[in-house]
Design an enzyme around this catalytic site. Sequence first.
Site, PDB file in Angstrom:
ATOM      1  N   GLN A  52       0.837  -1.204   0.000  1.00  0.00           N
ATOM      2  CA  GLN A  52       0.000   0.000   0.000  1.00  0.00           C
ATOM      3  C   GLN A  52       0.869   1.250   0.000  1.00  0.00           C
ATOM      4  O   GLN A  52       0.672   2.173  -0.802  1.00  0.00           O
ATOM      5  CB  GLN A  52      -0.902   0.024   1.238  1.00  0.00           C
ATOM      6  CG  GLN A  52      -2.014  -0.992   1.271  1.00  0.00           C
ATOM      7  CD  GLN A  52      -2.785  -0.944   2.588  1.00  0.00           C
ATOM      8  OE1 GLN A  52      -2.325  -0.377   3.573  1.00  0.00           O
ATOM      9  NE2 GLN A  52      -3.964  -1.547   2.614  1.00  0.00           N
ATOM     10  N   THR A  83     -11.926  -5.706   4.452  1.00  0.00           N
ATOM     11  CA  THR A  83     -11.180  -4.460   4.546  1.00  0.00           C
ATOM     12  C   THR A  83     -11.790  -3.472   3.577  1.00  0.00           C
ATOM     13  O   THR A  83     -12.127  -3.844   2.446  1.00  0.00           O
ATOM     14  CB  THR A  83      -9.695  -4.665   4.205  1.00  0.00           C
ATOM     15  OG1 THR A  83      -9.093  -3.419   3.828  1.00  0.00           O
ATOM     16  CG2 THR A  83      -9.512  -5.648   3.055  1.00  0.00           C
ATOM     17  N   CYS A 196     -13.618   2.118   7.634  1.00  0.00           N
ATOM     18  CA  CYS A 196     -12.451   1.273   7.897  1.00  0.00           C
ATOM     19  C   CYS A 196     -12.921   0.248   8.910  1.00  0.00           C
ATOM     20  O   CYS A 196     -13.562   0.619   9.906  1.00  0.00           O
ATOM     21  CB  CYS A 196     -11.279   2.087   8.438  1.00  0.00           C
ATOM     22  SG  CYS A 196      -9.886   1.059   8.944  1.00  0.00           S
ATOM     23  N   THR A 197     -12.627  -1.003   8.681  1.00  0.00           N
ATOM     24  CA  THR A 197     -13.224  -2.040   9.513  1.00  0.00           C
ATOM     25  C   THR A 197     -12.774  -1.963  10.965  1.00  0.00           C
ATOM     26  O   THR A 197     -13.453  -2.477  11.851  1.00  0.00           O
ATOM     27  CB  THR A 197     -12.918  -3.436   8.937  1.00  0.00           C
ATOM     28  OG1 THR A 197     -11.506  -3.561   8.692  1.00  0.00           O
ATOM     29  CG2 THR A 197     -13.666  -3.651   7.626  1.00  0.00           C
ATOM     30  N   GLU A 198     -11.624  -1.308  11.242  1.00  0.00           N
ATOM     31  CA  GLU A 198     -11.167  -1.178  12.624  1.00  0.00           C
ATOM     32  C   GLU A 198     -11.863  -0.063  13.392  1.00  0.00           C
ATOM     33  O   GLU A 198     -11.846  -0.061  14.630  1.00  0.00           O
ATOM     34  CB  GLU A 198      -9.652  -0.928  12.681  1.00  0.00           C
ATOM     35  CG  GLU A 198      -8.792  -2.137  12.435  1.00  0.00           C
ATOM     36  CD  GLU A 198      -8.643  -2.469  10.962  1.00  0.00           C
ATOM     37  OE1 GLU A 198      -8.285  -3.608  10.636  1.00  0.00           O
ATOM     38  OE2 GLU A 198      -8.902  -1.573  10.126  1.00  0.00           O
TER      39      GLU A 198
END
Length: 231
Positions: A52, A83, A196-198
Amino acid sequence: MKTIGLIGGMSWESTAEYYRLLNELTRQRLGGLHSAKCVLYSVDFAEIERLQAEARWDEAGDILAEAAKALEAAGAELLLLCTNTMHKVADRVGSAVGVPLLHLADTTAEAVRDQGVHRVGLLGTAFTMEQDFYRGRLASHGLDVLVPKAAGRETVHRVIYEELCLGVVKEESRDAYRAVIDELVAAGAEGIVLGCTEIELLIRPQDSPVPVFPTTRLHAEAAVSRALTAP
């Protein structure tokens, strides 16, 4: 129930949430001792994060495409890319297999529209907030997408990679996110996409004056519904 394939590990903190949610939602729908039929391929996030940072997206996409093929070979009938950021390569991943990839931005947009919201603030990694692969996908569903100012984007991105991906949840970071959310609402956002999955490890519904749209939960809900639907 169809078997759900999870491409996870980005980070494993949020992938663990996916696994928990899929099983809880399946039990809620079917009762008793029912749990989700799923297979997981968890990548090494350090390798993906390096690609990334170096903008080597095609190489990262190839890694995830191989993961998708492995899941299909293991019996997955439906795939989730766990993600938001790596949905930049969703087309590359989806085209590598013959089973459907349930796009996270599509499930999120549907939930937003179902609540009658049309203008949303988007929180996520810098890639997700600043590039068009995700914002444009939301916009294709008729949504107006706002992102934080530069300082806010830097804060949101830093907390994701330096804290949440490591399982660290700080109250001062929650306060910082609340301030960014308040700025987006002041700019006209009617809802906040936790893109964002977090972020769902940090931000709760009560942390925002407008509805929040938790993409991990929404993705899991859509997957369970699809898995329980007859062909």
